[in-house]
Design an enzyme around this catalytic site. Structure first.
Site, short mmCIF file in Angstrom:
data_model
loop_
_atom_site.label_atom_id
_atom_site.label_comp_id
_atom_site.label_asym_id
_atom_site.label_seq_id
_atom_site.Cartn_x
_atom_site.Cartn_y
_atom_site.Cartn_z
N HIS A 181 -4.25 3.83 4.57
CA HIS A 181 -4.81 3.32 3.04
C HIS A 181 -4.03 2.19 3.17
O HIS A 181 -4.48 1.70 1.80
CB HIS A 181 -2.80 3.68 2.93
CG HIS A 181 -1.24 3.32 3.19
ND1 HIS A 181 -1.16 2.74 5.12
CD2 HIS A 181 -1.47 2.23 2.47
CE1 HIS A 181 0.24 2.79 4.34
NE2 HIS A 181 -0.01 2.41 3.59
N ASP A 238 2.20 1.76 15.35
CA ASP A 238 2.71 2.23 13.99
C ASP A 238 1.54 1.45 13.14
O ASP A 238 0.97 1.88 12.19
CB ASP A 238 4.17 2.23 13.60
CG ASP A 238 4.59 2.89 12.23
OD1 ASP A 238 4.04 3.56 11.72
OD2 ASP A 238 5.57 1.98 11.52
N HIS A 243 -3.31 -0.74 10.51
CA HIS A 243 -3.66 -1.93 9.67
C HIS A 243 -4.00 -3.22 10.24
O HIS A 243 -4.60 -4.11 9.36
CB HIS A 243 -1.80 -2.14 8.95
CG HIS A 243 -1.44 0.08 8.82
ND1 HIS A 243 -2.66 0.76 7.89
CD2 HIS A 243 -0.84 -0.05 9.01
CE1 HIS A 243 -1.50 1.48 8.25
NE2 HIS A 243 -0.04 1.65 8.14
C1 BG6 Z 1 3.07 3.08 7.32
C2 BG6 Z 1 3.74 3.03 8.81
O1 BG6 Z 1 1.02 2.86 8.24
O2 BG6 Z 1 2.27 2.03 6.76
C3 BG6 Z 1 4.96 3.02 7.77
O3 BG6 Z 1 3.01 3.83 9.19
C4 BG6 Z 1 4.62 1.93 7.26
O4 BG6 Z 1 5.62 2.53 9.58
C5 BG6 Z 1 4.00 1.83 6.19
O5 BG6 Z 1 5.69 0.83 6.87
C6 BG6 Z 1 3.86 -0.09 5.65
O6 BG6 Z 1 2.90 0.44 4.37
P1 BG6 Z 1 3.17 -0.28 2.78
O7 BG6 Z 1 1.75 -0.14 2.06
O8 BG6 Z 1 4.52 0.48 2.49
O9 BG6 Z 1 2.95 -1.83 3.37
#
Ligand code: BG6
Length: 494
Positions: A181, A238, A243
């Site tokens: 995402h 995770d 990411h």
């Molecule tokens: C997710 C993780 O993919 O991304 C979570 O599994 C994390 O642990 C989250 O909190 C963070 O996403 P964002 O969009 O809030 O930075």
């Protein structure tokens, strides 16, 4: 039988949190902005004995609670959910799938998007059952079939390889959309626009001018309700294996020949392939792990990681990770990249900081408050999205002094609104069939290859005592020592 084209948006695991919090609010936003290319039919598939109206009711509540733009438009919600259908089925048993395909056939839905919003443990069964029914995966012309797979895509090289093979038994790569995402975040996409739509930055974007790069993803939240999963995953699986590595690829990649799914992902893959492997001792020396203890966040007491429900009482799972790595290619040779991520840190902030080198010769023997290397370019990805460049300027007045000053761009000031939710862009793209912002098979597997070597080294040398940090800090002192031994400092978000 329906003549107008309609997308069957089939959500496996439709009773779960992801559907309510993310998917439906994003679909609602897209529908209310009239961005969806065809009519859309939501088809929920899950175990619970719901009816169509339970499904509608539940999804409606999700939209009302989590919609990005409020107040919501009730008529638009009703229109989106009007014909939603619920199919009850066990993920591992064929019966539910048979019902699902009958529904799709009866309704004349030929454009099909299967969304795996279930726990990853169900992926294998769902894919197998889809595969059993060839008509599920090979759509009759005209029509298309796609599958969207949420992260985590496996938990190491081996499991990711198995999952990938299973997917490829039923789907061609162009039909598979692996979600990360972060790639749907507007500011993450802007890394490429910033670099490749402007002429002045790219000539400096290399080892001749850049001293080092830092990528930080700091969160104030703890593991929340996901401790059971997290304790087996750790922040390396995770956040880092997906990411963080994706942000690294966008920061470091070469210009693609065009902005399309093939070319962009080819270039990202080259970065992943150029990562110097961190194996054995190298992995231990170039990584640093820690875990949050109990304390205060925003004056509120919070539990330590070991006190979280469903965490092993002697767990050494990391909630903070710093990694130093190198990209062994011409552009980046010798430039260290420091990546760190952590939960329960001081501030929620995702930033990429480019530290430029010093001038070749220092001319001003003045009081220099800006430091020897004052040029830092910070891409603030969230929150307070923007870009900031710091440099030294002469302090006004009859003094020989240099002060640090900033040039700042703020998204909200410039565009008058906050960037949209990542899922809006990603859901739209998979309905349009554009995979540019999704992770390709070879990328996902190469990310795991790099990460698994580190995890193997950790497993071979189990950590006896994991350093603990205070919630609301920037990590333990040892985290500072990790970078200070290279003569650098963490560039903490302001
Ligand atoms: C997710 C993780 O993919 O991304 C979570 O599994 C994390 O642990 C989250 O909190 C963070 O996403 P964002 O969009 O809030 O930075």
């Amino acid at each position: 039988m329906n003549d107008a084209r309609e997308i069957g948006f089939v959500i496996f695991g439709t009773t779960g949190d992801l559907t309510r919090r993310k998917l439906l609010p994003a679909l609602y936003q897209l529908a209310s902005e009239e961005r969806i290319p065809e009519k859309i039919r939501i088809i929920g598939f899950a175990r619970r004995p719901w009816t169509n109206s339970d499904l509608k009711q539940n999804l409606k509540q999700g939209i009302q609670e989590y919609a990005r733009v409020k107040p919501v438009d009730r008529e638009k919600i009703d229109a989106l959910l009007e014909n939603a259908i619920y199919v009850q089925g066990e993920f591992e048993k064929p019966e539910g799938y048979e019902t699902l395909f009958e529904v799709l056939k009866k309704e004349g839905i030929r454009d099909r998007l299967y969304y795996l919003a279930t726990p990853p443990s169900a992926y294998g069964d769902i894919i197998d059952n889809l595969n059993q029914c060839k008509n599920a995966v090979i759509s009759k012309k005209p029509g298309w079939t796609r599958i969207v797979v949420e992260k985590p895509f496996g938990r190491d090289s081996e499991s990711a390889g198995i999952l990938d093979e299973k997917l490829h038994q039923c789907f061609r790569e162009e039909q598979i959309f692996r979600i990360d995402h972060y790639l749907g975040k507007e500011t993450v996409q802007n890394i490429l626009v910033f670099r490749f739509a402007n002429g002045i930055f790219e000539p400096l974007w290399n080892s001749h001018y850049i001293d080092s790069v830092q990528i930080t993803v700091a969160e104030t939240v703890g593991v929340e309700t996901r401790a059971g999963y997290f304790d087996h995953a750790g922040i390396i699986r995770d956040m880092f294996a997906n990411h963080m590595l994706q942000m690294l690829t966008l920061t470091a990649m070469e210009a693609p020949y065009a902005f399309n799914a093939f070319s962009v992902r080819d270039e990202k893959l080259k970065v992943l392939k150029s990562l110097r492997p961190l194996e054995g001792r190298l992995a231990l020396e170039n990584t640093f792990r820690a875990q949050y203890g109990s304390g205060l966040i925003d004056q509120e007491p919070v539990k330590g990681y070991l006190e979280e429900e469903r965490v092993n009482h002697d767990s050494t799972t990391e909630t903070y990770l710093a990694i130093k790595l190198f990209i062994d290619n011409w552009r980046w040779s010798g430039v260290p990249f420091y990546l760190r991520c952590g939960k329960r840190l001081k501030k929620r902030s995702t930033e990429i900081a480019i530290q430029f080198k010093q001038v070749p010769l220092s001319l001003f023997n003045w009081r220099n408050l800006a430091g020897d290397a004052p040029n830092i370019l910070k891409l603030r990805l969230q929150p307070d999205e923007g870009i900031n460049l710091s440099f030294g300027a002469k302090t006004p007045g009859p003094v020989n002094e240099i002060s640090p000053v900033q040039m700042d761009f703020c998204y909200e000031d410039a565009f008058g609104s906050e960037p949209p939710e990542a899922y809006e862009r990603l859901l739209l793209d998979c309905m349009l069939g554009d995979a540019t912002l999704f992770t390709r098979s070879d990328e996902a597997l190469t990310q795991w290859e790099f990460t698994t070597k580190i995890m193997d080294a950790w497993a071979d040398h189990p950590i006896k005592r994991i350093p603990v940090y205070k919630p609301g800090s920037w990590g333990p002192q040892e985290a500072d020592a990790f970078i200070e031994k290279d003569g650098r400092k963490w560039l903490n978000p302001d």
